[in-house]
Enzyme design. Structure first.
Site, PDB file in Angstrom:
ATOM      1  N   GLY A 684     100.318  81.316 -49.354  1.00 11.22           N
ATOM      2  CA  GLY A 684      99.640  80.048 -49.729  1.00 11.22           C
ATOM      3  C   GLY A 684     101.297  79.114 -48.569  1.00 11.22           C
ATOM      4  N   GLU A 687     103.214  74.140 -47.182  1.00 11.71           N
ATOM      5  CA  GLU A 687     103.866  73.419 -47.084  1.00 11.71           C
ATOM      6  C   GLU A 687     105.323  73.760 -46.109  1.00 11.71           C
ATOM      7  OE1 GLU A 687     104.858  71.378 -50.794  1.00 11.71           O
ATOM      8  OE2 GLU A 687     103.742  73.038 -51.850  1.00 11.71           O
TER       9      GLU A 687
HETATM   10 MO1  MOS Z   1     102.494  69.036 -53.266  1.00 13.33          MO
HETATM   11  S1  MOS Z   1     104.090  68.286 -53.198  1.00 13.33           S
HETATM   12  O1  MOS Z   1     103.111  70.535 -54.566  1.00 13.33           O
HETATM   13  O2  MOS Z   1     101.538  68.243 -54.176  1.00 13.33           O
END
Ligand code: MOS
Length: 727
Positions: A684, A687
């Site tokens: 993933g 982020e």
């Molecule tokens: Mo994200 S901040 O894990 O929706």
């Protein structure tokens, strides 16, 4: 665990399967769904932060043509339940329920919902409604009079202790101690927050962009006291999520209630200003970091304390120390998170919620330690790299941090750097190079799906996950095409409907791992059913579920079916911990006369296990790098500390980068195979790319000017002392 064999479509750089629909405007977003005979809502929000509503005067508002109804606490009261927050195993972003009573908990709280025949009429009536308040002096932020630490051990407090920090710090040959600060930041996704609610008898349909159709379905049912099967939530496309649409907002049930009362569909689109207080935000934080090392740069003592703001009503925990404490080999670690309550709305998640503030502090401090040691900051990280998590003593499932540093440093040209601060100039510009580490846990959630293979080799994949802009439709289609051996164009993917087989909240960079795993499982079942070499006569449909290790035993799929957040964190596994890593490098230029800060280039290299599609992956990471620049130099919500009210709650005053602010961005993918994280080896990366950018920039500014700034954002004025540029 069986490691899936990948045949070729997975990992290909294919364009997004929904690209054409998006650029031609045919992809339906939240407010795009037309309903028959609609009405339009507008909000009235409180101008005080603490106190009560005394009275309303609707004399003028009532004269607005087209006005249908003004809903206040007199109309709602206990007819809508507040609901529990997600961290308390509910579905809500906050337990503060507007219109339940006359009480005001934060500035900008909804005090009335006005519904009219047109948006213009409802807005005019909302503006004409006079509200009288009884105001009490509020507490605004960490350090304000009346802001309180929660009781020790309260929810939200986190503590990590390994070895003996105080002793090791006392004896360390080289040490640094510093305090850092990050500001509140507010979600401003391209698509405004919205809700459309329509009833058909007892059945409610809601079109609302959300990261959790099931969460909204069950949350709404609980708030309205109706059966979940009578609520359907639809969200096929989302114009920016990043955590802003993770939990159910209190406004949705108000609109559903209004639609029921009026017997007509109601549409609400929330303004930018209202979005600042009716959704969640990234709360401000403070930090104290202490590091002790040997003269050779071996880290011996690490202490990180954080203070996070939350509302009076709801504990909110970033647990931000979990990642940073696992970054460096160190035998003595102490870290702690404190929660501070004030009269503000409940904060929430924003892209890499814990890592953004906590790694800003830690990665700035590491850079400070490098200067204290007279050592290159990359070399310092090399000397303290570890394949064992120092907190739990477990191995990382895989960790390619140093490879990321090697590749990014080479691409950046780091070797040519003059280590001395304030020593590199080009004309009137001071030039600085800085770096920092990106890390984010490899997380996974339970998921279910239905895959149907038709005799003509077409495939339908159905799962209640979400396209939050990441490329979910594309990589899910790639998974099915790859595992069933059909062309990508044969696969259709359905997402974003609470009637589909349940998938979890799309958050925590977990969807690729969660959903692609269960889709691959379904395909495996289909392959077992379809006999090799024979021609299919009728469709084969299979339901599959996946309950990953670390999720509640057997219960994972059941819980996500009820819209509850079940995401297995990267540090919670029994035999290993799992994280994705990256290295961020930036160049900044600071003008000697004006203090203007530019970022002409950034280079990032990231390793996140299997890359499903380099094109969508790079897009995610690059978006993170850019937001990181924004987070370091521009974004921050200003608070009037007397009124506990946001002063720049609009897009003219809340600064964000435009194209001209962003220079050359290089995004490198470092190959990495991980056979432990999940059967496709996906870590993933939604982020990862934003993490560490803020520290890399602060570090580069120090290198450019010799000025260390420990509070974000860093702006022109922060580099001046008197009339002169510091440095
Ligand atoms: Mo994200 S901040 O894990 O929706």
């Amino acid at each position: 665990m069986k490691f899936f064999e990948v045949k070729g479509t997975i990992g290909q750089t294919v364009p997004r399967v929904d690209a054409r629909a998006k650029v031609t405007g045919t992809a339906p977003y939240g407010d795009d769904h037309p309903v028959a005979n609609p009405t339009y809502a507008s909000l009235v929000t409180s101008s005080i932060a603490l106190g009560t509503v005394k009275s309303f005067d609707d004399t003028t508002a009532r004269t607005i043509p087209g006005l249908l109804k003004i809903f206040t606490h007199h109309d709602i009261g206990h007819r809508i339940r507040p609901g529990k927050t997600m961290l308390k195993r509910g579905h809500m972003a906050t337990s503060i329920a507007p219109l339940r009573s006359r009480k005001i908990h934060f500035s900008g709280q909804i005090v009335a919902v006005v519904v009219a025949e047109t948006k213009e009429a409802s807005r005019a009536a909302a503006q004409a409604l006079k509200v009288e308040y009884e105001a009490v002096i509020p507490s605004a932020t960490i350090g304000s009079p009346g802001a309180k630490l929660t009781k020790p051990g309260a929810m939200g407090d986190t503590e990590i202790k390994v070895g003996n920090f105080e002793k090791a710090f006392l004896n360390a040959e080289v040490k640094i101690e510093a305090e850092y600060e990050t500001p509140p930041q507010h979600h401003n996704p391209l698509e405004l927050f919205q809700t459309t609610c329509a009833w058909n008898g007892d059945e409610l349909t809601v079109w609302e962009s959300t990261q959790s159709v099931r969460g909204s379905q069950h949350g709404l049912a609980a708030q309205l006291g109706i059966k979940p099967k009578n609520v359907r939530v639809i969200s096929p496309f989302i114009g920016g999520a990043f955590g802003s649409r993770g939990e159910l907002a209190q406004s949705t049930a108000l609109i559903a209630f209004a639609a029921k009362k009026l017997g007509r569909p109601v549409k609400l689109v929330i303004s930018r200003r209202e979005g600042f207080t009716n959704r969640t935000f990234r709360a401000e934080t403070k930090h104290r970091v202490r590091l002790g090392a040997t003269r050779e740069g071996k880290l011996q003592a690490l202490n990180h304390e954080g203070w996070e703001l939350t509302s009076r009503a709801d504990p909110f925990a970033l647990a931000g120390i979990e990642s940073g404490t696992r970054l460096y080999a160190c035998e003595n670690i102490e870290a702690k998170v404190h929660n501070v309550t004030a009269d503000r709305q409940t904060p929430g998640f924003m892209r890499a919620p814990p890592e953004i503030p906590y790694l800003f502090a830690l990665e700035s401090a590491i850079d400070e330690l490098a200067y204290a040691l007279g050592m290159d900051p990359v070399e310092l990280r090399r000397r303290n790299d570890t394949m064992i998590d120092p907190v739990k003593g477990l191995p990382f499932s895989s960790r390619s941090l140093l490879k990321c540093y090697d590749e990014a440093a080479a691409a950046f040209g780091w070797a040519k750097r003059n280590p001395k601060p304030c020593a590199t100039r080009e004309g009137d510009w001071f030039i600085g190079w800085g770096c920092a580490t990106a890390m984010y846990p490899a997380q996974i959630a339970p998921a279910t799906c239905r895959v149907t293979l038709y005799p003509n080799e077409k495939v339908l994949v159905e799962t209640g996950s979400h396209e939050i802009g990441t490329g979910a439709y594309t990589i899910i289609a790639q998974t099915a095409a790859d595992q069933l051996g059909v062309p990508l164009a044969n696969v259709k993917v359905s997402l974003g409907d609470s009637r589909l087989p349940a998938a979890a909240l799309s958050a925590g960079s977990s969807s690729a791992a969660s959903v692609c795993t269960v889709v691959a499982k379904a395909c495996l079942k289909i392959r077992a059913k379809a006999k090799a070499g024979t021609v299919l006569k009728k469709p084969i449909a299979v339901l599959a579920k996946n309950n990953p290790e670390g999720a509640p035993r057997f219960l994972g799929p059941f819980l996500i079916g009820r819209g509850l957040a079940v995401i297995v964190p990267g540090h919670s596994h029994k035999k290993h911990v799992q994280y994705a890593f990256g290295a961020q490098f930036v160049e900044v230029r600071v003008h000697r006369n004006t203090g203007e800060i530019r970022v002409p280039r950034a280079v990032g290299a990231y390793a996140a296990g299997r890359i499903m599609n380099p094109r969508t992956a790079k897009s995610q990471l690059m978006g993170g790098q850019i937001w990181g620049i924004s987070s370091a130099l521009l974004e921050g919500t200003e608070i009037d500390v007397k009124l506990a009210r946001y002063m720049n709650a609009d897009l003219s005053e809340y600064l964000m980068p435009v194209n001209a602010d962003i220079g050359e961005i290089t995004t490198l993918l470092v190959p990495e195979e991980d056979k432990l994280v999940n059967p496709l080896g996906i870590k993933g990366l939604g982020e990862l790319g934003i993490v560490g950018m803020n520290a890399a920039i602060a570090n580069a500014i120090f290198h450019a000017t010799g000025v260390r700034r420990r509070k974000l954002p860093i702006r022109v004025g922060d580099l001046f002392s008197g009339e002169n540029l510091v440095g």
